[in-house]
Design a protein around this motif. Structure first.
Motif, PDB file in Angstrom:
ATOM      1  N   ASN A  31      -3.506  -9.180 -14.370  1.00 25.29           N
ATOM      2  CA  ASN A  31      -2.189  -8.870 -13.802  1.00 25.29           C
ATOM      3  C   ASN A  31      -2.182  -7.511 -13.114  1.00 25.29           C
ATOM      4  O   ASN A  31      -1.372  -6.636 -13.429  1.00 25.29           O
ATOM      5  CB  ASN A  31      -1.125  -8.925 -14.901  1.00 25.29           C
ATOM      6  N   GLN A  32      -3.070  -7.355 -12.155  1.00 22.85           N
ATOM      7  CA  GLN A  32      -3.180  -6.118 -11.396  1.00 22.85           C
ATOM      8  C   GLN A  32      -2.560  -6.283 -10.002  1.00 22.85           C
ATOM      9  O   GLN A  32      -2.490  -7.386  -9.462  1.00 22.85           O
ATOM     10  CB  GLN A  32      -4.655  -5.741 -11.241  1.00 22.85           C
ATOM     11  N   THR A  33      -2.124  -5.175  -9.440  1.00 24.85           N
ATOM     12  CA  THR A  33      -1.629  -5.221  -8.068  1.00 24.85           C
ATOM     13  C   THR A  33      -2.760  -5.538  -7.094  1.00 24.85           C
ATOM     14  O   THR A  33      -2.517  -6.052  -5.999  1.00 24.85           O
ATOM     15  CB  THR A  33      -0.976  -3.887  -7.679  1.00 24.85           C
ATOM     16  N   LEU A  34      -3.987  -5.233  -7.477  1.00 28.22           N
ATOM     17  CA  LEU A  34      -5.178  -5.640  -6.731  1.00 28.22           C
ATOM     18  C   LEU A  34      -6.106  -6.333  -7.714  1.00 28.22           C
ATOM     19  O   LEU A  34      -6.682  -5.687  -8.588  1.00 28.22           O
ATOM     20  CB  LEU A  34      -5.876  -4.428  -6.104  1.00 28.22           C
ATOM     21  N   GLN A  35      -6.236  -7.623  -7.587  1.00 26.94           N
ATOM     22  CA  GLN A  35      -7.003  -8.384  -8.567  1.00 26.94           C
ATOM     23  C   GLN A  35      -8.497  -8.322  -8.279  1.00 26.94           C
ATOM     24  O   GLN A  35      -8.915  -8.266  -7.114  1.00 26.94           O
ATOM     25  CB  GLN A  35      -6.531  -9.833  -8.590  1.00 26.94           C
ATOM     26  N   GLU A 105      -1.699  -0.712 -11.700  1.00 27.12           N
ATOM     27  CA  GLU A 105      -2.195  -0.238 -10.411  1.00 27.12           C
ATOM     28  C   GLU A 105      -3.587   0.390 -10.513  1.00 27.12           C
ATOM     29  O   GLU A 105      -4.057   1.008  -9.558  1.00 27.12           O
ATOM     30  CB  GLU A 105      -1.220   0.782  -9.819  1.00 27.12           C
ATOM     31  N   ARG A 106      -4.251   0.202 -11.659  1.00 25.36           N
ATOM     32  CA  ARG A 106      -5.548   0.855 -11.844  1.00 25.36           C
ATOM     33  C   ARG A 106      -6.532   0.539 -10.712  1.00 25.36           C
ATOM     34  O   ARG A 106      -7.047   1.447 -10.043  1.00 25.36           O
ATOM     35  CB  ARG A 106      -6.168   0.435 -13.183  1.00 25.36           C
ATOM     36  N   PHE A 107      -6.800  -0.737 -10.474  1.00 28.30           N
ATOM     37  CA  PHE A 107      -7.842  -1.106  -9.511  1.00 28.30           C
ATOM     38  C   PHE A 107      -7.431  -0.754  -8.085  1.00 28.30           C
ATOM     39  O   PHE A 107      -8.266  -0.331  -7.279  1.00 28.30           O
ATOM     40  CB  PHE A 107      -8.169  -2.588  -9.630  1.00 28.30           C
ATOM     41  N   GLU A 108      -6.161  -0.930  -7.771  1.00 29.04           N
ATOM     42  CA  GLU A 108      -5.700  -0.586  -6.422  1.00 29.04           C
ATOM     43  C   GLU A 108      -5.917   0.893  -6.135  1.00 29.04           C
ATOM     44  O   GLU A 108      -6.414   1.271  -5.065  1.00 29.04           O
ATOM     45  CB  GLU A 108      -4.228  -0.947  -6.272  1.00 29.04           C
ATOM     46  N   LYS A 109      -5.588   1.752  -7.081  1.00 29.53           N
ATOM     47  CA  LYS A 109      -5.749   3.193  -6.884  1.00 29.53           C
ATOM     48  C   LYS A 109      -7.224   3.573  -6.797  1.00 29.53           C
ATOM     49  O   LYS A 109      -7.609   4.424  -5.973  1.00 29.53           O
ATOM     50  CB  LYS A 109      -5.060   3.955  -8.009  1.00 29.53           C
ATOM     51  N   GLN A 110      -8.051   2.947  -7.623  1.00 25.73           N
ATOM     52  CA  GLN A 110      -9.471   3.295  -7.589  1.00 25.73           C
ATOM     53  C   GLN A 110     -10.147   2.793  -6.317  1.00 25.73           C
ATOM     54  O   GLN A 110     -10.962   3.500  -5.716  1.00 25.73           O
ATOM     55  CB  GLN A 110     -10.166   2.734  -8.835  1.00 25.73           C
ATOM     56  N   ILE A 111      -9.817   1.579  -5.898  1.00 28.58           N
ATOM     57  CA  ILE A 111     -10.405   1.042  -4.667  1.00 28.58           C
ATOM     58  C   ILE A 111      -9.970   1.870  -3.469  1.00 28.58           C
ATOM     59  O   ILE A 111     -10.780   2.178  -2.574  1.00 28.58           O
ATOM     60  CB  ILE A 111     -10.030  -0.438  -4.484  1.00 28.58           C
ATOM     61  N   ASN A 112      -8.701   2.257  -3.411  1.00 27.68           N
ATOM     62  CA  ASN A 112      -8.235   3.099  -2.307  1.00 27.68           C
ATOM     63  C   ASN A 112      -8.991   4.418  -2.272  1.00 27.68           C
ATOM     64  O   ASN A 112      -9.380   4.904  -1.196  1.00 27.68           O
ATOM     65  CB  ASN A 112      -6.732   3.358  -2.434  1.00 27.68           C
TER      66      ASN A 112
END
Length: 277
Positions: A31-35, A105-112
């Motif tokens: 359930n991430q904003t960026l899966q 938002e963990r993955f979205e922030k890290q990928i950005n």
């Protein structure tokens, strides 16, 4: 800058894990904003029926995302993650523990961040720590954010929170991958990578809520932890030239004293000096 960065999530599970905690951890990854494009779960030896049921449920629901790697016998976290890294399909890998909770938002922030800073090889973040109820946050572990400060911090204490890490598979493999090192296989990997010149960063915000408290402290509140884990680790860090002999003596003396004091005093030291309330 608009190029999509695919990434894998790497988790290891063994028979002692709590099935409900594991389910909560998986939900937080899904359930991430960026899966994630892939979730690799290493079954480190035979599991309980309850854990197999959790894995089967998610595998059936998300068949294109989950990849299960089965080890016949329990190998320990270092070996399990070593094998897991090799089974990840993408160069970017996010680590996740089987009982923690990733913020949405963990993955979205890290990928950005990784997209904007292509020179970074290892990216972590701060963590919040809770006991019992996830809303019962008791402390925070916040770390330096810039590479030069992370390097200096790493010469005394682990410079990144392992359960928050996103790293480049190529860099981890070039540095020798995870190796078996009781309790602190991650610190041994970071020391080698920092010594070899790979670049680190930490995001200042908390991106993972971690189960901690007295249970975690009690596992470290003894000299066995010092002699089996910390002493061999800092000896290795000295041997590869990551720390000086003076730093080595400082490290092992302070860590010996920390493990030798009564549990109540060690708990107070952690809360007063090693964590943020």
């Amino acid at each position: 800058m608009d190029k999509k960065l695919n990434f894998s999530v790497l988790m290891s599970i063994y028979y002692k894990e709590n099935p409900q905690f594991f389910r909560t951890a998986l939900d937080s990854v899904i359930n991430q904003t960026l899966q994630p494009d892939e979730i690799v779960i290493v079954e480190d030896g035979e599991l309980t029926d309850e854990l197999y049921k959790v894995i089967e449920t998610y595998k059936n629901k998300y068949p294109q995302v989950f990849k299960i790697v089965q080890l016949e016998t329990n190998q320990g976290l270092g070996k399990a993650l070593q094998i897991g890294v090799g089974n990840c399909s993408y160069d970017l890998i996010a680590r996740m523990d089987s009982d923690d909770i990733a913020l949405p938002e963990r993955f979205e922030k890290q990928i950005n961040f990784m997209r904007e800073h292509p020179d970074i090889d290892v990216l972590g973040s701060s963590i919040s720590e809770f006991e019992g109820n996830p809303e019962n946050i008791t402390s925070y572990r916040k770390l330096p954010t810039e590479h030069k400060d992370i390097y200096k911090f790493g010469q005394f204490r682990c410079p990144v929170n392992h359960m928050t890490i996103m790293y480049k598979k190529k860099a981890v493999l070039e540095a020798g991958n995870y190796q078996t090192f009781k309790n602190i296989e991650d610190y041994w990997l970071w020391g080698r990578m920092l010594k070899k010149g790979y670049k680190f960063a930490n995001l200042p915000e908390c991106l993972v809520n971690v189960r901690a408290g007295n249970a975690m402290l009690k596992r470290r509140a003894n000299l066995t932890y010092f002699f089996n884990s910390e002493l061999p680790l800092h000896t290795k860090l000295y041997q590869i030239g990551f720390i000086s002999f003076e730093q080595y003596l400082r490290n092992i003396s302070s860590k010996f004293l920390l493990r030798a004091v009564p549990f109540g005093m060690m708990s107070w030291i952690y809360k007063k000096y090693l964590r943020k309330a």
